[in-house]
Design an enzyme around this catalytic site. Structure first.
Site, PDB file in Angstrom:
ATOM      1  N   LYS A  13       0.369  -1.389  -0.106  1.00 31.18           N
ATOM      2  CA  LYS A  13       0.261  -0.240   0.334  1.00 31.18           C
ATOM      3  C   LYS A  13       0.896   1.575  -0.131  1.00 31.18           C
ATOM      4  O   LYS A  13       0.411   1.659  -0.930  1.00 31.18           O
ATOM      5  CB  LYS A  13      -0.092  -0.047   0.791  1.00 31.18           C
ATOM      6  CG  LYS A  13      -1.762  -1.110   1.243  1.00 31.18           C
ATOM      7  CD  LYS A  13      -2.881  -1.491   2.527  1.00 31.18           C
ATOM      8  CE  LYS A  13      -2.190  -1.320   3.934  1.00 31.18           C
ATOM      9  NZ  LYS A  13      -1.399  -2.497   4.442  1.00 31.18           N
ATOM     10  N   ARG A  88      -9.960   0.112   9.076  1.00 27.60           N
ATOM     11  CA  ARG A  88      -9.484  -1.242   9.490  1.00 27.60           C
ATOM     12  C   ARG A  88     -10.812  -1.685  10.145  1.00 27.60           C
ATOM     13  O   ARG A  88      -9.864  -3.597  10.472  1.00 27.60           O
ATOM     14  CB  ARG A  88      -7.942  -1.417  10.431  1.00 27.60           C
ATOM     15  CG  ARG A  88      -6.754  -1.145   9.098  1.00 27.60           C
ATOM     16  CD  ARG A  88      -5.662  -1.377  10.714  1.00 27.60           C
ATOM     17  NE  ARG A  88      -4.983  -1.750   9.661  1.00 27.60           N
ATOM     18  CZ  ARG A  88      -3.772  -1.583   9.448  1.00 27.60           C
ATOM     19  NH1 ARG A  88      -3.849  -0.225   8.803  1.00 27.60           N
ATOM     20  NH2 ARG A  88      -2.725  -1.908   9.291  1.00 27.60           N
ATOM     21  N   ARG A 127      12.004  -4.856   5.005  1.00 26.97           N
ATOM     22  CA  ARG A 127      11.747  -3.309   4.727  1.00 26.97           C
ATOM     23  C   ARG A 127      12.601  -2.524   4.928  1.00 26.97           C
ATOM     24  O   ARG A 127      13.142  -2.896   6.215  1.00 26.97           O
ATOM     25  CB  ARG A 127      10.230  -3.446   4.561  1.00 26.97           C
ATOM     26  CG  ARG A 127       9.685  -0.979   4.902  1.00 26.97           C
ATOM     27  CD  ARG A 127       8.704  -1.269   4.895  1.00 26.97           C
ATOM     28  NE  ARG A 127       8.129  -1.618   6.296  1.00 26.97           N
ATOM     29  CZ  ARG A 127       6.596  -1.701   6.909  1.00 26.97           C
ATOM     30  NH1 ARG A 127       5.724  -1.509   5.058  1.00 26.97           N
ATOM     31  NH2 ARG A 127       6.092  -2.290   7.238  1.00 26.97           N
ATOM     32  N   ARG A 160      11.921  -0.748  10.622  1.00 25.23           N
ATOM     33  CA  ARG A 160      10.492   0.108  12.044  1.00 25.23           C
ATOM     34  C   ARG A 160      10.607  -0.882  12.703  1.00 25.23           C
ATOM     35  O   ARG A 160      10.991  -2.276  12.711  1.00 25.23           O
ATOM     36  CB  ARG A 160       9.311   0.293  11.197  1.00 25.23           C
ATOM     37  CG  ARG A 160       8.681   0.810  10.101  1.00 25.23           C
ATOM     38  CD  ARG A 160       7.636   1.185   9.503  1.00 25.23           C
ATOM     39  NE  ARG A 160       6.664   0.533  10.401  1.00 25.23           N
ATOM     40  CZ  ARG A 160       4.932   0.202   9.319  1.00 25.23           C
ATOM     41  NH1 ARG A 160       5.123   0.898   8.570  1.00 25.23           N
ATOM     42  NH2 ARG A 160       3.957  -0.408   9.743  1.00 25.23           N
ATOM     43  N   ARG A 171       0.522  -8.824  13.774  1.00 27.34           N
ATOM     44  CA  ARG A 171      -0.338  -8.051  12.942  1.00 27.34           C
ATOM     45  C   ARG A 171      -1.240  -8.788  11.888  1.00 27.34           C
ATOM     46  O   ARG A 171      -2.731  -8.358  11.439  1.00 27.34           O
ATOM     47  CB  ARG A 171       0.994  -7.182  11.550  1.00 27.34           C
ATOM     48  CG  ARG A 171       1.265  -5.054  12.873  1.00 27.34           C
ATOM     49  CD  ARG A 171       2.725  -5.367  12.839  1.00 27.34           C
ATOM     50  NE  ARG A 171       2.173  -4.666  10.762  1.00 27.34           N
ATOM     51  CZ  ARG A 171       3.506  -4.228  10.138  1.00 27.34           C
ATOM     52  NH1 ARG A 171       5.064  -5.091  10.458  1.00 27.34           N
ATOM     53  NH2 ARG A 171       3.445  -3.482   9.172  1.00 27.34           N
TER      54      ARG A 171
HETATM   55  P1  AP5 Z   1       4.595  -1.980   1.855  1.00 30.26           P
HETATM   56  O1  AP5 Z   1       4.290  -0.853   0.690  1.00 30.26           O
HETATM   57  O2  AP5 Z   1       5.645  -0.715   2.849  1.00 30.26           O
HETATM   58  O3  AP5 Z   1       3.589  -2.054   2.467  1.00 30.26           O
HETATM   59  P2  AP5 Z   1       2.395  -1.750   3.186  1.00 30.26           P
HETATM   60  O4  AP5 Z   1       0.798  -2.197   2.582  1.00 30.26           O
HETATM   61  O5  AP5 Z   1       2.471  -0.268   3.603  1.00 30.26           O
HETATM   62  O6  AP5 Z   1       2.438  -1.846   4.275  1.00 30.26           O
HETATM   63  P3  AP5 Z   1       2.996  -1.557   5.956  1.00 30.26           P
HETATM   64  O7  AP5 Z   1       3.283  -2.460   7.123  1.00 30.26           O
HETATM   65  O8  AP5 Z   1       2.918  -0.260   5.861  1.00 30.26           O
HETATM   66  O9  AP5 Z   1       1.399  -1.748   6.300  1.00 30.26           O
HETATM   67  P4  AP5 Z   1       0.623  -1.943   7.286  1.00 30.26           P
HETATM   68  O10 AP5 Z   1      -0.997  -2.305   7.057  1.00 30.26           O
HETATM   69  O11 AP5 Z   1       0.801  -2.406   8.424  1.00 30.26           O
HETATM   70  O12 AP5 Z   1       1.217  -0.435   8.200  1.00 30.26           O
HETATM   71  P5  AP5 Z   1       0.284   0.600   8.897  1.00 30.26           P
HETATM   72  O13 AP5 Z   1       1.382   1.551   9.298  1.00 30.26           O
HETATM   73  O14 AP5 Z   1      -0.810   1.153   8.007  1.00 30.26           O
HETATM   74  O15 AP5 Z   1       5.847  -2.539   1.517  1.00 30.26           O
HETATM   75  C1  AP5 Z   1       6.250  -4.128   2.319  1.00 30.26           C
HETATM   76  C2  AP5 Z   1       7.356  -4.167   2.002  1.00 30.26           C
HETATM   77  O16 AP5 Z   1       7.013  -4.916   0.551  1.00 30.26           O
HETATM   78  C3  AP5 Z   1       8.433  -2.794   1.168  1.00 30.26           C
HETATM   79  O17 AP5 Z   1       9.718  -3.351   2.025  1.00 30.26           O
HETATM   80  C4  AP5 Z   1       8.393  -3.120   0.188  1.00 30.26           C
HETATM   81  O18 AP5 Z   1       9.423  -2.274  -1.081  1.00 30.26           O
HETATM   82  C5  AP5 Z   1       8.190  -4.074  -0.342  1.00 30.26           C
HETATM   83  N1  AP5 Z   1       7.013  -4.543  -1.668  1.00 30.26           N
HETATM   84  C6  AP5 Z   1       6.130  -3.633  -2.044  1.00 30.26           C
HETATM   85  N2  AP5 Z   1       5.497  -4.226  -3.071  1.00 30.26           N
HETATM   86  C7  AP5 Z   1       5.746  -5.409  -3.732  1.00 30.26           C
HETATM   87  C8  AP5 Z   1       5.932  -5.788  -4.375  1.00 30.26           C
HETATM   88  N3  AP5 Z   1       5.152  -6.227  -5.376  1.00 30.26           N
HETATM   89  N4  AP5 Z   1       6.659  -7.090  -4.894  1.00 30.26           N
HETATM   90  C9  AP5 Z   1       8.316  -7.307  -4.322  1.00 30.26           C
HETATM   91  N5  AP5 Z   1       8.274  -6.301  -2.608  1.00 30.26           N
HETATM   92  C10 AP5 Z   1       7.227  -5.666  -2.654  1.00 30.26           C
HETATM   93  O19 AP5 Z   1       0.487   0.454  10.473  1.00 30.26           O
HETATM   94  C11 AP5 Z   1       0.469   0.096  11.599  1.00 30.26           C
HETATM   95  C12 AP5 Z   1      -0.021   0.275  12.941  1.00 30.26           C
HETATM   96  O20 AP5 Z   1      -0.667   1.574  13.399  1.00 30.26           O
HETATM   97  C13 AP5 Z   1      -0.430  -0.892  12.773  1.00 30.26           C
HETATM   98  O21 AP5 Z   1      -0.832  -2.421  13.128  1.00 30.26           O
HETATM   99  C14 AP5 Z   1      -1.780  -0.551  13.906  1.00 30.26           C
HETATM  100  O22 AP5 Z   1      -1.366  -0.474  15.513  1.00 30.26           O
HETATM  101  C15 AP5 Z   1      -1.839   0.903  13.780  1.00 30.26           C
HETATM  102  N6  AP5 Z   1      -2.782   2.053  12.980  1.00 30.26           N
HETATM  103  C16 AP5 Z   1      -2.409   2.545  11.815  1.00 30.26           C
HETATM  104  N7  AP5 Z   1      -3.917   2.519  10.913  1.00 30.26           N
HETATM  105  C17 AP5 Z   1      -4.923   1.580  11.972  1.00 30.26           C
HETATM  106  C18 AP5 Z   1      -5.800   1.638  12.075  1.00 30.26           C
HETATM  107  N8  AP5 Z   1      -6.868   2.674  11.164  1.00 30.26           N
HETATM  108  N9  AP5 Z   1      -6.600   1.753  12.789  1.00 30.26           N
HETATM  109  C19 AP5 Z   1      -6.128   0.933  14.008  1.00 30.26           C
HETATM  110  N10 AP5 Z   1      -3.955   1.407  14.313  1.00 30.26           N
HETATM  111  C20 AP5 Z   1      -4.733   1.464  13.155  1.00 30.26           C
END
Ligand code: AP5
Length: 216
Positions: A13, A88, A127, A160, A171
């Site tokens: 994402k 979420r 990552r 991270r 997660r």
């Molecule tokens: P990346 O693009 O970074 O993946 P992502 O989907 O953005 O993953 P996140 O870990 O950021 O999502 P998340 O939903 O867990 O975290 P968030 O910050 O929202 O890609 C991942 C890796 O793969 C990278 O190294 C990239 O280079 C590689 N990659 C990407 N595409 C690829 C491909 N096609 N092929 C190969 N490699 C690839 O949330 C973090 C925390 O915040 C949560 O755990 C929770 O505690 C809190 N939080 C956030 N939002 C909420 C909410 N709405 N409600 C409650 N808690 C929340």
């Protein structure tokens, strides 16, 4: 244009969000980034949510809904936005429906980036993120030109705190609360599914094509 990115942790994402905001000029609203910034700045919000992020658990709905409501009221969201990581839970999705009705900005599309769970652990533990500009890398799939240094701004790359194996497993378990949203948005005719297992630039071509087709 109002766009939402949906998908499991590590689906890609954030990687696609960087490209969408660059090409389509809409602000990237990532609840995860907002929480991490608050933690880095040691604000009261940051201190409250740190325990949740470090362990990989979801932040409570009321807190999360409040920060998104405030963010959507900012001036730059008036001409569209990209939601990443919100909603979420079903409660968050229902709250968002109300917020969007209030501001008269319905969603145009929900991009669901689908990736099988088996590949996510290695994506997340490999990552690296730029401390200065937030650009995302992967030690194998998207390495920087110089190890530990951001290609875009020369900033330091870090891992991270929730990309440890233990937090990633939590997660992925927590995603059970998010999975029902796929049907929620499919039933509303908003969902477009993209195969996120393809190479990053192939995923981007599909995402771009969909956004152009809806008038982006
Ligand atoms: P990346 O693009 O970074 O993946 P992502 O989907 O953005 O993953 P996140 O870990 O950021 O999502 P998340 O939903 O867990 O975290 P968030 O910050 O929202 O890609 C991942 C890796 O793969 C990278 O190294 C990239 O280079 C590689 N990659 C990407 N595409 C690829 C491909 N096609 N092929 C190969 N490699 C690839 O949330 C973090 C925390 O915040 C949560 O755990 C929770 O505690 C809190 N939080 C956030 N939002 C909420 C909410 N709405 N409600 C409650 N808690 C929340």
């Amino acid at each position: 244009m109002q766009v939402m990115l949906l998908g499991m942790p590590g689906a890609g994402k954030g990687t696609q969000a960087e490209r969408i905001t660059r090409e389509f000029g809409i602000p990237h609203i990532s609840t995860g980034d907002m929480f991490r910034k608050a933690i880095a700045n040691q604000t009261p919000l940051g201190m409250e949510v740190k325990q949740y992020l470090d362990s990989g658990r979801l932040v409570p709905d009321d807190l999360t809904i409040r920060i998104v409501r405030e963010r959507l009221a900012e001036a730059d969201a008036a001409n569209g936005f990209l939601l990443d990581g919100f909603p979420r839970t079903l409660a968050q999705a229902e709250a968002l429906d109300q917020m969007l009705r209030d501001i008269g900005k319905p969603l145009d599309v929900v991009l669901y980036i689908h990736v099988p769970q088996e590949v996510l652990l290695s994506r997340l533990t490999g990552r690296r993120v730029c401390r200065a500009c937030g650009a995302t890398y992967h030690v194998v799939f998207q390495p920087p030109q110089r190890e530990g240094v951001c290609d875009h701004c020369g900033g330091e790359l870090y891992q991270r705190s929730d990309d440890t194996e233990e937090a990633v497993r939590t997660r992925l378990e927590q995603y059970a609360q998010t999975a029902p949203l796929v049907e929620y948005y499919r039933e509303r005719g908003l969902l477009r599914q993209v195969d996120g297992e393809q190479p990053i630039e192939t995923v981007w071509s599909e995402v771009r094509r969909i956004l152009l087709s809806i008038g982006g």
